[in-house]
Design a protein around this motif. Structure first.
Motif, PDB file in Angstrom:
ATOM      1  N   ALA A  40       0.834  -1.207   0.000  1.00  0.00           N
ATOM      2  CA  ALA A  40       0.000   0.000   0.000  1.00  0.00           C
ATOM      3  C   ALA A  40       0.865   1.252   0.000  1.00  0.00           C
ATOM      4  O   ALA A  40       0.490   2.279  -0.572  1.00  0.00           O
ATOM      5  CB  ALA A  40      -0.927  -0.004   1.212  1.00  0.00           C
ATOM      6  N   VAL A  41       2.033   1.180   0.635  1.00  0.00           N
ATOM      7  CA  VAL A  41       2.935   2.332   0.719  1.00  0.00           C
ATOM      8  C   VAL A  41       3.832   2.430  -0.505  1.00  0.00           C
ATOM      9  O   VAL A  41       4.047   3.518  -1.061  1.00  0.00           O
ATOM     10  CB  VAL A  41       3.796   2.253   2.000  1.00  0.00           C
ATOM     11  CG1 VAL A  41       4.814   3.394   2.039  1.00  0.00           C
ATOM     12  CG2 VAL A  41       2.902   2.290   3.236  1.00  0.00           C
ATOM     13  N   THR A  42       4.383   1.304  -0.938  1.00  0.00           N
ATOM     14  CA  THR A  42       5.411   1.319  -1.983  1.00  0.00           C
ATOM     15  C   THR A  42       4.906   0.920  -3.364  1.00  0.00           C
ATOM     16  O   THR A  42       5.563   1.222  -4.368  1.00  0.00           O
ATOM     17  CB  THR A  42       6.556   0.362  -1.605  1.00  0.00           C
ATOM     18  OG1 THR A  42       6.053  -0.991  -1.614  1.00  0.00           O
ATOM     19  CG2 THR A  42       7.091   0.680  -0.208  1.00  0.00           C
ATOM     20  N   GLY A  43       3.776   0.213  -3.429  1.00  0.00           N
ATOM     21  CA  GLY A  43       3.306  -0.305  -4.710  1.00  0.00           C
ATOM     22  C   GLY A  43       4.100  -1.499  -5.190  1.00  0.00           C
ATOM     23  O   GLY A  43       3.930  -1.963  -6.322  1.00  0.00           O
ATOM     24  N   THR A  44       4.992  -2.026  -4.315  1.00  0.00           N
ATOM     25  CA  THR A  44       5.837  -3.170  -4.669  1.00  0.00           C
ATOM     26  C   THR A  44       5.928  -4.127  -3.484  1.00  0.00           C
ATOM     27  O   THR A  44       5.416  -3.843  -2.398  1.00  0.00           O
ATOM     28  CB  THR A  44       7.266  -2.721  -5.033  1.00  0.00           C
ATOM     29  OG1 THR A  44       7.864  -2.114  -3.878  1.00  0.00           O
ATOM     30  CG2 THR A  44       7.264  -1.734  -6.189  1.00  0.00           C
ATOM     31  N   ILE A  45       6.596  -5.259  -3.704  1.00  0.00           N
ATOM     32  CA  ILE A  45       6.952  -6.179  -2.626  1.00  0.00           C
ATOM     33  C   ILE A  45       8.467  -6.292  -2.605  1.00  0.00           C
ATOM     34  O   ILE A  45       9.078  -6.699  -3.600  1.00  0.00           O
ATOM     35  CB  ILE A  45       6.318  -7.576  -2.830  1.00  0.00           C
ATOM     36  CG1 ILE A  45       4.797  -7.486  -2.777  1.00  0.00           C
ATOM     37  CG2 ILE A  45       6.842  -8.553  -1.790  1.00  0.00           C
ATOM     38  CD1 ILE A  45       4.251  -7.058  -1.431  1.00  0.00           C
ATOM     39  N   GLN A  46       9.093  -5.912  -1.491  1.00  0.00           N
ATOM     40  CA  GLN A  46      10.545  -5.941  -1.366  1.00  0.00           C
ATOM     41  C   GLN A  46      10.957  -6.878  -0.237  1.00  0.00           C
ATOM     42  O   GLN A  46      10.114  -7.378   0.519  1.00  0.00           O
ATOM     43  CB  GLN A  46      11.058  -4.511  -1.135  1.00  0.00           C
ATOM     44  CG  GLN A  46      10.768  -3.591  -2.327  1.00  0.00           C
ATOM     45  CD  GLN A  46      10.957  -2.129  -1.994  1.00  0.00           C
ATOM     46  OE1 GLN A  46      10.429  -1.636  -1.005  1.00  0.00           O
ATOM     47  NE2 GLN A  46      11.731  -1.425  -2.830  1.00  0.00           N
ATOM     48  N   TRP A  47      12.270  -7.106  -0.106  1.00  0.00           N
ATOM     49  CA  TRP A  47      12.736  -8.152   0.797  1.00  0.00           C
ATOM     50  C   TRP A  47      12.315  -7.975   2.256  1.00  0.00           C
ATOM     51  O   TRP A  47      12.016  -8.978   2.928  1.00  0.00           O
ATOM     52  CB  TRP A  47      14.256  -8.320   0.694  1.00  0.00           C
ATOM     53  CG  TRP A  47      15.078  -7.243   1.345  1.00  0.00           C
ATOM     54  CD1 TRP A  47      15.604  -6.139   0.758  1.00  0.00           C
ATOM     55  CD2 TRP A  47      15.478  -7.203   2.720  1.00  0.00           C
ATOM     56  NE1 TRP A  47      16.298  -5.391   1.674  1.00  0.00           N
ATOM     57  CE2 TRP A  47      16.242  -6.020   2.891  1.00  0.00           C
ATOM     58  CE3 TRP A  47      15.264  -8.028   3.821  1.00  0.00           C
ATOM     59  CZ2 TRP A  47      16.781  -5.657   4.129  1.00  0.00           C
ATOM     60  CZ3 TRP A  47      15.803  -7.666   5.054  1.00  0.00           C
ATOM     61  CH2 TRP A  47      16.548  -6.503   5.202  1.00  0.00           C
ATOM     62  N   PRO A  48      12.234  -6.756   2.823  1.00  0.00           N
ATOM     63  CA  PRO A  48      11.770  -6.672   4.215  1.00  0.00           C
ATOM     64  C   PRO A  48      10.344  -7.191   4.396  1.00  0.00           C
ATOM     65  O   PRO A  48      10.025  -7.786   5.432  1.00  0.00           O
ATOM     66  CB  PRO A  48      11.863  -5.170   4.519  1.00  0.00           C
ATOM     67  CG  PRO A  48      12.899  -4.656   3.578  1.00  0.00           C
ATOM     68  CD  PRO A  48      12.677  -5.430   2.324  1.00  0.00           C
ATOM     69  N   ALA A  49       9.490  -6.968   3.395  1.00  0.00           N
ATOM     70  CA  ALA A  49       8.121  -7.485   3.486  1.00  0.00           C
ATOM     71  C   ALA A  49       8.124  -9.007   3.481  1.00  0.00           C
ATOM     72  O   ALA A  49       7.340  -9.644   4.199  1.00  0.00           O
ATOM     73  CB  ALA A  49       7.289  -6.954   2.316  1.00  0.00           C
TER      74      ALA A  49
END
Length: 321
Positions: free
Chosen positions: A178-187
């Motif tokens: 919701a914040v970044t529009g992506t999925i990154q490693w911390p998620a």
């Protein structure tokens, strides 16, 4: 008293009002109970820290509120549909026999419509107020929880909560996206923290209520394995949980690191204590681990939220300069 007006009729009329109001309140609470509000608490505990970490210290409060509301709708819809699918076995288990569908306080078809309606509402809410990725992740979570976990895995394998627990990990992914529009490693790491935490948390409860699960024909691990085997698995997954929390350290600050270490050591001590008690043949008290596992997860994610909101490394560097 006026002529033609019966006091008996008047008394009955006065009594009908609170009776009707009581029935309405009872019905409203029954529908709320279908959503399993206590389960939804996990959404609040994990989603906000994920959003704060995604953009350290500066996330639009309105976006947080809208994402939480959309996520709550998604969780409520999934939980309601889970109640519909499990209404037959809920009647057989003492732990769940007071759920609305088990007591027939809500018609099953009405609960189905209610669950579908709020599930659809969650998708469009997140699409409008967050982004398409968050909406699709929420939709996929509902589908996975209902069709994969509830209808496929739960009654067929003792590893049901291992894979089915993935649905409970999705709030962090939804919050991050919701914040970044992506999925990154911390998620992904936060996903793994909850993924590994779910089995020891759930198996501890299942150890306490294994007769319930056996009566309902649900092959939870404590039903089909010995206590020694179950506690060994609990210890393994507890270690994996703590390791996953430490894998998040590079994206956080010292506050989170300290809490993750201290809380992790405490959680491991509880798991090993339960295993040691089983080895010595002592009376098993798994409910303590179940309850304290909630406190552990809360401590880790609250620390993550505070660490991210304060952005301590940045504040310290500004102070030093």
């Amino acid at each position: 008293m006026r002529r033609g007006v019966s006091p008996v009729v008047k008394v009955h009329a006065d009594q009908a009002v609170p009776a009707t109001g009581g029935r309405i309140r009872s019905k409203v609470w029954a529908y709320i109970a279908l959503t399993k509000p206590r389960v939804i608490e996990l959404l609040l505990v994990t989603t906000i820290p994920a959003m704060l970490l995604a953009h350290r210290g500066s996330v639009d409060p309105l976006l947080i509120l809208n994402t939480l509301f959309g996520g709550m709708l998604a969780a409520a819809g999934a939980n309601t549909l889970n109640c519909v699918a499990d209404s037959d076995i809920d009647k057989l288990m003492k732990r769940t026999e007071r759920r609305p569908l088990a007591r027939d306080s809500v018609p099953r078809t009405h609960a189905l419509i209610f669950g579908l309606a709020i599930s659809v509402a969650s998708f469009f809410w997140l699409w409008h107020f967050a982004n398409a990725l968050s909406a699709h992740l929420a939709g996929a979570t509902i589908a996975f929880y209902v069709f994969v976990y509830t209808l496929l895995l739960k009654r067929r394998t003792s590893q049901n909560v291992v894979w089915g627990g993935a649905a409970g990990c999705m709030p962090v992914m939804i919050g991050w996206s919701a914040v970044t529009g992506t999925i990154q490693w911390p998620a992904i790491v936060m996903f793994l923290i909850i993924f590994f935490w779910t089995p020891p948390h759930t198996w501890a409860l299942a150890m306490r209520y294994k007769e319930d699960y056996a009566a309902a024909g649900v092959p939870m691990l404590p039903v089909v394995a010995t206590e020694a085997q179950v506690t060994r698995q609990i210890v393994i997954y507890t270690w994996l949980t703590v390791i996953a929390t430490l894998a998040l350290v590079p994206a956080t600050g010292w506050l989170y690191t300290v809490v993750a270490l201290l809380a992790g050591g405490w959680f491991l001590w509880l798991a090993h204590k339960l295993q040691a008690g089983v080895r010595r043949g002592e009376p098993v008290k798994p409910l303590k681990l179940f309850l304290q596992s909630n406190n552990y997860l809360s401590a880790v994610f609250v620390a993550l939220a505070v660490d991210s909101a304060l952005d301590l490394p940045t504040l310290l560097s500004l102070y030093a300069s």
